[in-house]
Design an enzyme around this catalytic site. Structure first.
Site, PDB file in Angstrom:
ATOM      1  N   ASP A  30      43.982  43.469  22.119  1.00 46.58           N
ATOM      2  CA  ASP A  30      44.250  44.094  23.420  1.00 46.58           C
ATOM      3  C   ASP A  30      45.749  44.242  23.576  1.00 46.58           C
ATOM      4  O   ASP A  30      46.512  43.399  23.115  1.00 46.58           O
ATOM      5  CB  ASP A  30      43.680  43.260  24.567  1.00 46.58           C
ATOM      6  CG  ASP A  30      43.373  44.119  25.796  1.00 46.58           C
ATOM      7  OD1 ASP A  30      42.188  44.300  26.123  1.00 46.58           O
ATOM      8  OD2 ASP A  30      44.344  44.625  26.410  1.00 46.58           O
ATOM      9  N   GLU A 151      27.221  50.990  24.399  1.00 49.52           N
ATOM     10  CA  GLU A 151      26.825  49.637  24.769  1.00 49.52           C
ATOM     11  C   GLU A 151      26.007  49.661  26.054  1.00 49.52           C
ATOM     12  O   GLU A 151      26.377  50.319  27.010  1.00 49.52           O
ATOM     13  CB  GLU A 151      28.080  48.769  24.938  1.00 49.52           C
ATOM     14  CG  GLU A 151      27.801  47.326  25.261  1.00 49.52           C
ATOM     15  CD  GLU A 151      26.785  46.710  24.302  1.00 49.52           C
ATOM     16  OE1 GLU A 151      26.993  46.719  23.082  1.00 49.52           O
ATOM     17  OE2 GLU A 151      25.742  46.230  24.799  1.00 49.52           O
ATOM     18  N   PHE A 152      24.913  48.885  26.062  1.00 48.02           N
ATOM     19  CA  PHE A 152      24.023  48.884  27.226  1.00 48.02           C
ATOM     20  C   PHE A 152      24.028  47.555  27.965  1.00 48.02           C
ATOM     21  O   PHE A 152      23.218  47.338  28.860  1.00 48.02           O
ATOM     22  CB  PHE A 152      22.593  49.227  26.792  1.00 48.02           C
ATOM     23  CG  PHE A 152      22.461  50.613  26.211  1.00 48.02           C
ATOM     24  CD1 PHE A 152      22.287  51.706  27.053  1.00 48.02           C
ATOM     25  CD2 PHE A 152      22.531  50.831  24.850  1.00 48.02           C
ATOM     26  CE1 PHE A 152      22.179  52.995  26.535  1.00 48.02           C
ATOM     27  CE2 PHE A 152      22.429  52.113  24.322  1.00 48.02           C
ATOM     28  CZ  PHE A 152      22.248  53.201  25.158  1.00 48.02           C
ATOM     29  N   LEU A 153      24.926  46.641  27.589  1.00 43.92           N
ATOM     30  CA  LEU A 153      24.902  45.322  28.243  1.00 43.92           C
ATOM     31  C   LEU A 153      25.215  45.428  29.727  1.00 43.92           C
ATOM     32  O   LEU A 153      25.868  46.371  30.171  1.00 43.92           O
ATOM     33  CB  LEU A 153      25.880  44.357  27.555  1.00 43.92           C
ATOM     34  CG  LEU A 153      27.384  44.636  27.580  1.00 43.92           C
ATOM     35  CD1 LEU A 153      28.018  44.322  28.922  1.00 43.92           C
ATOM     36  CD2 LEU A 153      28.069  43.820  26.504  1.00 43.92           C
ATOM     37  N   GLY A 260      27.232  50.370  42.872  1.00 47.97           N
ATOM     38  CA  GLY A 260      28.679  50.354  42.633  1.00 47.97           C
ATOM     39  C   GLY A 260      28.916  49.933  41.202  1.00 47.97           C
ATOM     40  O   GLY A 260      28.082  50.191  40.331  1.00 47.97           O
ATOM     41  N   CYS A 263      30.426  51.176  36.050  1.00 50.10           N
ATOM     42  CA  CYS A 263      29.752  52.166  35.197  1.00 50.10           C
ATOM     43  C   CYS A 263      29.041  53.282  35.959  1.00 50.10           C
ATOM     44  O   CYS A 263      29.363  54.456  35.771  1.00 50.10           O
ATOM     45  CB  CYS A 263      28.762  51.460  34.276  1.00 50.10           C
ATOM     46  SG  CYS A 263      29.592  50.454  33.037  1.00 50.10           S
ATOM     47  N   ARG A 331      35.080  46.542  40.666  1.00 51.85           N
ATOM     48  CA  ARG A 331      35.248  47.989  40.573  1.00 51.85           C
ATOM     49  C   ARG A 331      34.125  48.720  41.320  1.00 51.85           C
ATOM     50  O   ARG A 331      32.944  48.471  41.084  1.00 51.85           O
ATOM     51  CB  ARG A 331      35.303  48.423  39.099  1.00 51.85           C
ATOM     52  CG  ARG A 331      36.604  47.999  38.439  1.00 51.85           C
ATOM     53  CD  ARG A 331      36.647  48.352  36.970  1.00 51.85           C
ATOM     54  NE  ARG A 331      35.882  47.431  36.148  1.00 51.85           N
ATOM     55  CZ  ARG A 331      35.870  47.462  34.818  1.00 51.85           C
ATOM     56  NH1 ARG A 331      36.564  48.370  34.173  1.00 51.85           N
ATOM     57  NH2 ARG A 331      35.168  46.579  34.135  1.00 51.85           N
TER      58      ARG A 331
HETATM   59  P1  NAD Z   1      37.839  46.863  30.770  1.00 47.57           P
HETATM   60  O1  NAD Z   1      38.745  47.643  31.630  1.00 47.57           O
HETATM   61  O2  NAD Z   1      37.306  45.547  31.235  1.00 47.57           O
HETATM   62  O3  NAD Z   1      38.556  46.591  29.359  1.00 47.57           O
HETATM   63  C1  NAD Z   1      39.253  47.543  28.632  1.00 47.57           C
HETATM   64  C2  NAD Z   1      40.362  46.841  27.861  1.00 47.57           C
HETATM   65  O4  NAD Z   1      40.940  47.750  26.916  1.00 47.57           O
HETATM   66  C3  NAD Z   1      41.529  46.347  28.729  1.00 47.57           C
HETATM   67  O5  NAD Z   1      41.708  44.959  28.530  1.00 47.57           O
HETATM   68  C4  NAD Z   1      42.745  47.165  28.213  1.00 47.57           C
HETATM   69  O6  NAD Z   1      43.944  46.425  28.265  1.00 47.57           O
HETATM   70  C5  NAD Z   1      42.319  47.459  26.798  1.00 47.57           C
HETATM   71  N1  NAD Z   1      42.981  48.612  26.154  1.00 47.57           N
HETATM   72  C6  NAD Z   1      43.114  49.869  26.615  1.00 47.57           C
HETATM   73  N2  NAD Z   1      43.747  50.645  25.704  1.00 47.57           N
HETATM   74  C7  NAD Z   1      44.012  49.861  24.628  1.00 47.57           C
HETATM   75  C8  NAD Z   1      44.630  50.082  23.366  1.00 47.57           C
HETATM   76  N3  NAD Z   1      45.088  51.287  23.009  1.00 47.57           N
HETATM   77  N4  NAD Z   1      44.732  49.051  22.522  1.00 47.57           N
HETATM   78  C9  NAD Z   1      44.260  47.828  22.869  1.00 47.57           C
HETATM   79  N5  NAD Z   1      43.648  47.558  24.040  1.00 47.57           N
HETATM   80  C10 NAD Z   1      43.534  48.565  24.909  1.00 47.57           C
HETATM   81  O7  NAD Z   1      36.639  47.840  30.407  1.00 47.57           O
HETATM   82  P2  NAD Z   1      35.086  47.479  30.157  1.00 47.57           P
HETATM   83  O8  NAD Z   1      34.396  47.224  31.449  1.00 47.57           O
HETATM   84  O9  NAD Z   1      34.973  46.482  29.064  1.00 47.57           O
HETATM   85  O10 NAD Z   1      34.560  48.895  29.623  1.00 47.57           O
HETATM   86  C11 NAD Z   1      34.922  49.415  28.370  1.00 47.57           C
HETATM   87  C12 NAD Z   1      34.035  50.605  28.047  1.00 47.57           C
HETATM   88  O11 NAD Z   1      32.668  50.165  27.921  1.00 47.57           O
HETATM   89  C13 NAD Z   1      34.015  51.693  29.130  1.00 47.57           C
HETATM   90  O12 NAD Z   1      33.894  52.940  28.517  1.00 47.57           O
HETATM   91  C14 NAD Z   1      32.754  51.376  29.919  1.00 47.57           C
HETATM   92  O13 NAD Z   1      32.223  52.518  30.543  1.00 47.57           O
HETATM   93  C15 NAD Z   1      31.836  50.893  28.818  1.00 47.57           C
HETATM   94  N6  NAD Z   1      30.772  49.990  29.282  1.00 47.57           N
HETATM   95  C16 NAD Z   1      31.047  49.027  30.212  1.00 47.57           C
HETATM   96  C17 NAD Z   1      30.037  48.160  30.611  1.00 47.57           C
HETATM   97  C18 NAD Z   1      30.309  47.091  31.647  1.00 47.57           C
HETATM   98  O14 NAD Z   1      29.348  46.506  32.147  1.00 47.57           O
HETATM   99  N7  NAD Z   1      31.557  46.801  31.979  1.00 47.57           N
HETATM  100  C19 NAD Z   1      28.747  48.264  30.060  1.00 47.57           C
HETATM  101  C20 NAD Z   1      28.506  49.241  29.099  1.00 47.57           C
HETATM  102  C21 NAD Z   1      29.532  50.101  28.712  1.00 47.57           C
END
Ligand code: NAD
Length: 437
Positions: A30, A151-153, A260, A263, A331
């Site tokens: 990260d 990802e579907f978690l 909310g 996602c 969020r």
């Molecule tokens: P998040 O904001 O919690 O985490 C994203 C991370 O990526 C951050 O820590 C950020 O610092 C890091 N980052 C960004 N650009 C970077 C780079 N170039 N190099 C290294 N690190 C970098 O996001 P999230 O909730 O984990 O979601 C990630 C993706 O997964 C999204 O597309 C989301 O739609 C998808 N998703 C989320 C969920 C959920 O429940 N949160 C479930 C399924 C899918």
């Protein structure tokens, strides 16, 4: 096998920890140095049940490590997963792919030939092909492979969802990528998890279609709840009555204040935009987006009406701020529209959330943050239950009545029984159920 996970948020950190639990060597990357420092110090920067132990045991076993250096992380990796955020782009509702493409560029420059670049972030149709183009442009001499693995978690049960998913979806044109992905998910084959191998575009669209369908189901039952309120029916029984039909299914039929989270709001919006551009508009999803937005805005009116039409100079206790229980994620939480609306109506808001208050403080100001549910109720003219954390399901009602200035409860998650609340002396309102039971 060795993999790198780019982006150590809710998805990247859980996926990385779970792959390491499967026996794969995982480096989580990260660019947020604070996050990586905390992880290296044994702290988990997000709240997700069970994640602390899972990370600790895999770090100790030497299979899981953390770095801010992408080039160090991808060294020798068979696959590099992109799990960075894809928020709504300002102004037009599209998914903002800046982070994804930036990561793809950095990975292409640093990865060895033969590496599979896997998009785990939720990305619109066409993104995987674009990642392939970036890889060819940045590193024409390397054979880099591309796959989509949405990802579907769900936050709150993320580890179980990852380890025992309903299905895994993998999109790719590359035989090598298919072999690598098959090897990475081998432990799931042993428990007979269905794995769908398909094209990039299909995998990408599957994720949006799934989220849009779930958002539609929630919105459907929410509208039925409104109708129940108008005609004196009970949405709880309607949901059970339809949900027991195997074609419909019982899940996602809980009426509430509107969906909310990180996602559904952004993914439904992005899908609507994709469909508009493809000249294949999705009218149902467009309506879901509009109905849900209006609903979230309307919840304050419902609370105000239940409090007698005015909150001027009154105090309201709000229990639950996160968008759902068992996460600290704020969020697009319904609290972000409800709390300011109550404040605009003249109320002082006292609030408590078991895990979300640090995050809430960043976006909700002038709130009296309390250390527990009962402290929030002290001297309040009404109690609003906004997130169904387990600890709010069994409140000491006698104590609540003593602490509240008036026994007024608006339960926006239907976790109490109307008849019982009326019998206990509360002026009780919920969603889509007659108030007397
Ligand atoms: P998040 O904001 O919690 O985490 C994203 C991370 O990526 C951050 O820590 C950020 O610092 C890091 N980052 C960004 N650009 C970077 C780079 N170039 N190099 C290294 N690190 C970098 O996001 P999230 O909730 O984990 O979601 C990630 C993706 O997964 C999204 O597309 C989301 O739609 C998808 N998703 C989320 C969920 C959920 O429940 N949160 C479930 C399924 C899918």
């Amino acid at each position: 096998m060795r993999i790198a996970m780019i982006g150590t948020g809710y998805v990247g950190l859980v996926s990385g920890a779970c792959f390491s639990e499967f026996g794969t060597e995982v480096v989580c990357v990260d660019r947020d140095a604070g996050k990586i420092d905390r992880l290296r110090a044994g702290e988990v920067p997000i709240y997700e049940p069970g994640l602390d132990n899972l990370i600790a045991s895999n770090v100790q076993a030497g299979r899981l490590s953390f770095t801010t250096s992408l080039s160090e992380g991808v060294k020798g990796a068979d696959a590099v997963f992109i799990a960075v955020g894809t928020p709504t782009r300002r102004g037009d509702g599209h998914a903002d792919l800046t982070y994804v493409y930036q990561a793809a560029r950095e990975i292409s420059a640093a990865a060895g030939s033969g590496t599979v670049i896997v998009t785990k972030s939720t990305v619109p149709v066409g993104t995987g092909r674009k990642v392939g183009e970036i890889a060819r442009e940045v590193a024409p001499q390397k054979a880099l492979h591309v796959a989509s693995n949405p990802e579907f978690l769900r936050e709150g049960s993320a580890i179980n969802d990852f380890m025992r998913p309903d299905r895994v979806v993998i999109g790719t044109d590359s035989d090598h990528a298919r072999e690598v992905m098959h090897a990475l998910y081998r432990p799931l084959y042993l428990i007979e998890t269905p794995v769908i191998f398909t094209e990039l575009e299909t995998a990408e669209l599957t994720k949006y279609a799934a989220n849009a369908f779930l958002a539609t189901k929630i919105t459907f039952i929410n509208e039925i709840a409104d109708l129940c309120e108008s005609v004196g029916a009970n949405v709880h029984d309607v949901a059970r009555g339809i949900g027991l039909d195997g074609r419909i299914g019982r899940k996602f039929l809980h009426a509430g204040p509107g969906y909310g989270g990180s996602c559904f709001p952004k993914d439904t919006l992005a899908l609507v935009r994709t469909a508009e551009e493809a000249a294949a508009p999705l009218r149902i999803v467009e309506t879901v987006v509009a109905v849900n937005d209006a609903r979230k805005a309307r919840m304050a009116e419902k609370v105000i009406a239940h409090c007698g039409g005015s909150l001027d100079g009154r105090t309201v206790a709000v229990l639950g701020l996160t968008f759902k229980p068992n996460t600290d994620d704020m969020r697009e939480a319904p609290s972000l529209s409800l709390v300011p609306a109550l404040q605009r109506a003249g109320a002082t808001v006292r609030a408590f959330d078991p895990e979300g208050m640090d995050e809430a403080r960043k976006s909700l100001s002038d709130v009296v943050y309390c250390t527990n549910a009962y402290e929030a109720m002290e001297g309040a003219d009404a109690l609003v239950i906004l997130t169904e954390w387990n600890e709010f399901r069994n409140l000491d009602l006698d104590r609540a009545k003593q602490l509240l200035r008036a026994p007024v409860v608006a339960d926006l998650r239907n976790i109490y029984d109307p008849a019982e609340m009326a019998a206990a002396g509360f002026h009780y309102d919920s969603i889509g159920r007659p108030s007397s039971g």
